[in-house]
Enzyme design. Sequence first.
Site, PDB file in Angstrom:
ATOM      1  N   GLU A  17     -25.485  14.676 -31.629  1.00  0.00           N
ATOM      2  CA  GLU A  17     -24.705  15.301 -30.563  1.00  0.00           C
ATOM      3  C   GLU A  17     -24.859  16.807 -30.718  1.00  0.00           C
ATOM      4  O   GLU A  17     -24.663  17.366 -31.791  1.00  0.00           O
ATOM      5  CB  GLU A  17     -23.236  14.877 -30.674  1.00  0.00           C
ATOM      6  CG  GLU A  17     -22.448  15.070 -29.399  1.00  0.00           C
ATOM      7  CD  GLU A  17     -22.077  16.525 -29.157  1.00  0.00           C
ATOM      8  OE1 GLU A  17     -22.449  17.068 -28.095  1.00  0.00           O
ATOM      9  OE2 GLU A  17     -21.437  17.122 -30.037  1.00  0.00           O
ATOM     10  N   HIS A  18     -25.181  17.491 -29.612  1.00  0.00           N
ATOM     11  CA  HIS A  18     -25.756  18.837 -29.664  1.00  0.00           C
ATOM     12  C   HIS A  18     -24.733  19.974 -29.717  1.00  0.00           C
ATOM     13  O   HIS A  18     -25.104  21.121 -29.980  1.00  0.00           O
ATOM     14  CB  HIS A  18     -26.637  19.014 -28.423  1.00  0.00           C
ATOM     15  CG  HIS A  18     -27.722  20.031 -28.535  1.00  0.00           C
ATOM     16  ND1 HIS A  18     -27.840  20.920 -29.592  1.00  0.00           N
ATOM     17  CD2 HIS A  18     -28.760  20.312 -27.710  1.00  0.00           C
ATOM     18  CE1 HIS A  18     -28.895  21.684 -29.408  1.00  0.00           C
ATOM     19  NE2 HIS A  18     -29.467  21.346 -28.278  1.00  0.00           N
ATOM     20  N   CYS A  19     -23.438  19.711 -29.474  1.00  0.00           N
ATOM     21  CA  CYS A  19     -22.523  20.827 -29.241  1.00  0.00           C
ATOM     22  C   CYS A  19     -22.400  21.757 -30.441  1.00  0.00           C
ATOM     23  O   CYS A  19     -22.219  22.966 -30.280  1.00  0.00           O
ATOM     24  CB  CYS A  19     -21.154  20.341 -28.773  1.00  0.00           C
ATOM     25  SG  CYS A  19     -20.088  19.683 -30.055  1.00  0.00           S
TER      26      CYS A  19
ATOM     27  N   LEU B  37     -24.637  21.397 -33.306  1.00  0.00           N
ATOM     28  CA  LEU B  37     -25.805  21.247 -34.162  1.00  0.00           C
ATOM     29  C   LEU B  37     -27.091  21.481 -33.383  1.00  0.00           C
ATOM     30  O   LEU B  37     -27.305  20.879 -32.326  1.00  0.00           O
ATOM     31  CB  LEU B  37     -25.840  19.830 -34.763  1.00  0.00           C
ATOM     32  CG  LEU B  37     -24.712  19.488 -35.741  1.00  0.00           C
ATOM     33  CD1 LEU B  37     -24.648  17.988 -35.971  1.00  0.00           C
ATOM     34  CD2 LEU B  37     -24.907  20.234 -37.063  1.00  0.00           C
TER      35      LEU B  37
ATOM     36  N   ARG C  23     -27.506  30.843 -33.082  1.00  0.00           N
ATOM     37  CA  ARG C  23     -27.970  29.506 -32.719  1.00  0.00           C
ATOM     38  C   ARG C  23     -29.379  29.591 -32.142  1.00  0.00           C
ATOM     39  O   ARG C  23     -30.363  29.540 -32.866  1.00  0.00           O
ATOM     40  CB  ARG C  23     -26.999  28.838 -31.727  1.00  0.00           C
ATOM     41  CG  ARG C  23     -25.626  28.560 -32.328  1.00  0.00           C
ATOM     42  CD  ARG C  23     -24.811  27.588 -31.498  1.00  0.00           C
ATOM     43  NE  ARG C  23     -25.474  26.279 -31.398  1.00  0.00           N
ATOM     44  CZ  ARG C  23     -24.890  25.184 -30.920  1.00  0.00           C
ATOM     45  NH1 ARG C  23     -23.639  25.231 -30.493  1.00  0.00           N
ATOM     46  NH2 ARG C  23     -25.544  24.039 -30.864  1.00  0.00           N
TER      47      ARG C  23
END
Length: 610
Positions: A321-323, A325, A445
């Site tokens: 799950e990208h939020c 990571l 990020r």
Amino acid sequence: MTVNSTQEWSTRTFGNEDSLPRVPLPTLEDSCARFLEWSAPLLTEAELARTRDAVAEFLAPDSPARTVHAALERYDTTEGVHSWLDTFWPARYLGRRDRIALNANFFFLFEESDQQQVQRAAGLIAAALDYKLLLDEELIPPNIQRGQALSMEQNKYLFSATRIPGAVQDTVRVPYSAERPGPSSARHIVVFFRGNMFRLDVLGPDGVPHTLEDLALGLLEIRKAGSERCAPDSAVGHLTTKARAEWAASRQALSTVDPGNTDALDTIETALFCVCLEDFAPEDTHQACDQLLHGDSANRWFDKAVSLIVFEDGTAGINVEHCGLDGTTILNFVDTMLGSAPEEHSRRSGARSQGLPNTAAVEFVLDDELRADVRAAAAAFAQQAGDTATSTVSFADFGGNDAKALGVSPDAFVQLAYQLAHRRAKGFVGATYESIATRQYRRGRTEAMRVVTPEVVRFVDAMEDSAASPATRRGAFRAAAEKHVARAKECQSGQAPEQHLWELQLIQQRHGEELGAAEPLALYETPGWLTMRNDYLSTSSAPSTRIRFFGFGSTSSQCIGVAYVLLPDRFNVYLSTPRPVADRMHAFADELRAAVGELRELLASDTGQD
């Protein structure tokens, strides 16, 4: 960014976070100049003129953009704020309202193993626990790149991190937070098998890991208990595939129907991670990738930060799950897990035989309405998965070392090959996104790079011009490659326009009225802004010898998702696109195979005698 190569960095995982430089906040003038430069190759003269007019209005002394940017500058200097992007990332990821399954989550397919399912899964669990215990003590070495420490902050989102759906914006349930300070104290994971969910205690009461043998016994117990497939209308994992506001309503309904459902949700959301055991072996690598991307949603909890997926034959991978990571953090995690034998991880973690681990079914009480909801979610996601076309492209005889031998950046080589293949497959150059890591900054990020430059356009024009000589084509290629490298360096140093301008738009939407800056800004309706961000190719790389493929879903109705693993000696690509344009994706794949060989031959013949 200037790097002080003499600086001594902390060896503790999070020891350098406060010493990292802040993400630079561009000026309005710089971002607007770059925006015009980046969008121009995609526009007609008339479209560019309209965009320039809107930019001039945007930059006017009395423009609302000036007020909004001043607010962002104040925010960036506020105590406790780590970056001017601190609110951007939650808005970008947690604010999206469509489904995250297939649309946002990404996957890695791990290197092959001769172990079968239970042994492979037990080994991966042991490796993840070893990593978790080292992380708890801040003993995971911080990444250092070219003398500069990188942010390790994302490691806090690996364990017991779960996205929680919301009606307006999602939230995330994580350790290392005000609500849950420090590392996770959870001792369990959640294991899926045939749509059934089970709690498996992988750490004993004193926090000591179970041995590989104990873990294998626990997994065998779960396979036995879950041997009968979960009824299609009771596999709650299907609900995690819904659009976010709809899933939020379903989650609320679960808690309302029966108080035990709240406990079940708590078990899943606090679990260290998920392990999804599949009851089949993939036919080939392509099918393995597809199953890692979406698979049977009864056997997934897509809101979980980390889900390790292991097939019957031991083939394995991860769905993320990208939020919180990004790929680089997951690569570090996976490389560490797969870089030592399971027995070494188990020994290092202090694992001790404690007998059969505690297991318990995680069950939900559903009424007729919720059962119908589960069935509908399953059908809708199966339909979307069926409407997604994918392909794999592999080059066993080409890799980064070959590109370097030709005197070109490996990433520039493959990105130009993508552009040539797209032009030949679709007849035009289209907007292309590439993710650029910026972890050298505090809470860094990624930055959004736009690949198409005037040099790229001239390169593909030269390649398609039958009258162009090899020398002309090589010159155009090298000019485009040099520009690509230069732009990537700009993005790495925070000199990029898109996220800055996007955050100004988001601030105006949130606070325009109170700032006295609610007047619409024409820039965001210009051909430049809309065309530059309307991807035809969305690309990202994951360089690791421990993974075979990396993948994610397409980002729009005409986009091809291009996830690539570019290693010194090989190059693997996973493609995805909506099925209505699948023929163009397959044409792109064929043209990519040809383009890599053609460009390789072109550069190899650089004798200067053409």
